[in-house]
Design a protein around this motif. Sequence first.
Motif, PDB file in Angstrom:
ATOM      1  N   MET A  28     -43.135  49.273  35.886  1.00 11.29           N
ATOM      2  CA  MET A  28     -42.705  49.350  35.953  1.00 11.29           C
ATOM      3  C   MET A  28     -41.328  48.368  35.151  1.00 11.29           C
ATOM      4  N   GLN A  29     -41.322  47.272  35.165  1.00  9.15           N
ATOM      5  CA  GLN A  29     -41.131  46.634  33.370  1.00  9.15           C
ATOM      6  C   GLN A  29     -40.607  47.380  32.960  1.00  9.15           C
ATOM      7  N   MET A  30     -41.557  47.672  31.943  1.00 10.50           N
ATOM      8  CA  MET A  30     -41.673  48.689  30.543  1.00 10.50           C
ATOM      9  C   MET A  30     -40.737  49.836  30.972  1.00 10.50           C
ATOM     10  N   GLN A  31     -40.894  50.465  31.654  1.00 16.17           N
ATOM     11  CA  GLN A  31     -40.335  51.166  32.534  1.00 16.17           C
ATOM     12  C   GLN A  31     -39.012  50.936  32.287  1.00 16.17           C
ATOM     13  N   MET A  32     -38.592  49.928  33.050  1.00 16.18           N
ATOM     14  CA  MET A  32     -37.181  49.734  33.359  1.00 16.18           C
ATOM     15  C   MET A  32     -36.486  49.631  32.089  1.00 16.18           C
ATOM     16  N   LEU A  33     -36.909  48.390  30.623  1.00 17.51           N
ATOM     17  CA  LEU A  33     -36.773  48.508  29.428  1.00 17.51           C
ATOM     18  C   LEU A  33     -36.453  49.702  28.472  1.00 17.51           C
ATOM     19  N   VAL A  34     -37.713  50.226  29.118  1.00 16.55           N
ATOM     20  CA  VAL A  34     -36.734  51.715  27.688  1.00 16.55           C
ATOM     21  C   VAL A  34     -35.946  52.434  28.310  1.00 16.55           C
ATOM     22  N   LEU A  35     -35.770  52.112  30.004  1.00 17.76           N
ATOM     23  CA  LEU A  35     -34.372  53.024  30.127  1.00 17.76           C
ATOM     24  C   LEU A  35     -32.926  52.672  29.520  1.00 17.76           C
ATOM     25  N   TRP A  36     -33.019  51.087  30.166  1.00 18.90           N
ATOM     26  CA  TRP A  36     -32.084  50.081  29.951  1.00 18.90           C
ATOM     27  C   TRP A  36     -31.396  49.539  28.551  1.00 18.90           C
ATOM     28  N   ILE A  37     -32.497  49.639  27.549  1.00 17.46           N
ATOM     29  CA  ILE A  37     -32.520  49.180  26.208  1.00 17.46           C
ATOM     30  C   ILE A  37     -31.424  49.798  25.115  1.00 17.46           C
ATOM     31  N   PRO A  38     -31.653  51.620  25.602  1.00 23.19           N
ATOM     32  CA  PRO A  38     -30.293  52.383  24.942  1.00 23.19           C
ATOM     33  C   PRO A  38     -28.904  51.726  25.150  1.00 23.19           C
ATOM     34  N   THR A  67     -39.094  39.086  29.429  1.00 22.72           N
ATOM     35  CA  THR A  67     -39.699  40.560  30.237  1.00 22.72           C
ATOM     36  C   THR A  67     -40.664  40.690  29.147  1.00 22.72           C
ATOM     37  N   ILE A  68     -39.829  40.767  28.109  1.00 25.76           N
ATOM     38  CA  ILE A  68     -40.388  41.665  26.601  1.00 25.76           C
ATOM     39  C   ILE A  68     -41.674  40.622  26.328  1.00 25.76           C
ATOM     40  N   GLU A  69     -41.953  39.492  26.649  1.00 27.54           N
ATOM     41  CA  GLU A  69     -42.813  38.335  26.255  1.00 27.54           C
ATOM     42  C   GLU A  69     -44.481  38.523  26.521  1.00 27.54           C
ATOM     43  N   LYS A  70     -43.990  39.252  28.292  1.00 32.53           N
ATOM     44  CA  LYS A  70     -44.612  39.526  29.326  1.00 32.53           C
ATOM     45  C   LYS A  70     -45.086  40.708  28.706  1.00 32.53           C
ATOM     46  N   LEU A  71     -45.066  41.467  28.640  1.00 32.75           N
ATOM     47  CA  LEU A  71     -45.859  43.193  28.277  1.00 32.75           C
ATOM     48  C   LEU A  71     -47.030  42.604  26.952  1.00 32.75           C
TER      49      LEU A  71
END
Length: 101
Positions: A28-38, A67-71
């Motif tokens: 879920m965190q990965m998907q959130m980052l992929v959506l919000w970074i752009p 969040t990125i460090e936890k991935l």
Amino acid sequence: MGGNEGDEDDDNESMKEQQQRKQGKMQMQMQMLVLWIPLLCTASNGTDVPVLSISERAELERLLEETIEKLAEEDQERVLSLWLHHFTYCSSSDWPNLHAS
């Protein structure tokens, strides 16, 4: 002795459930980052007032970094690659600053 086997099975199931929840949270965190970074990379200051205050921006950058460090490493690479792609196409944007990540 028979009661102990049931307890071990319950512990194993509990551990499996915890791992599944943790993996689901990471996805879920990965998907959130992929959506919000752009969206964040194309954000710019408003004409009258900044979109975020200096403290809000610092907090956002801190949360993104955590969040990125936890991935997993490969997911970190994907997120940072995505950020770099969008950040380079939006030269007017100066944030989020993920250089340190």
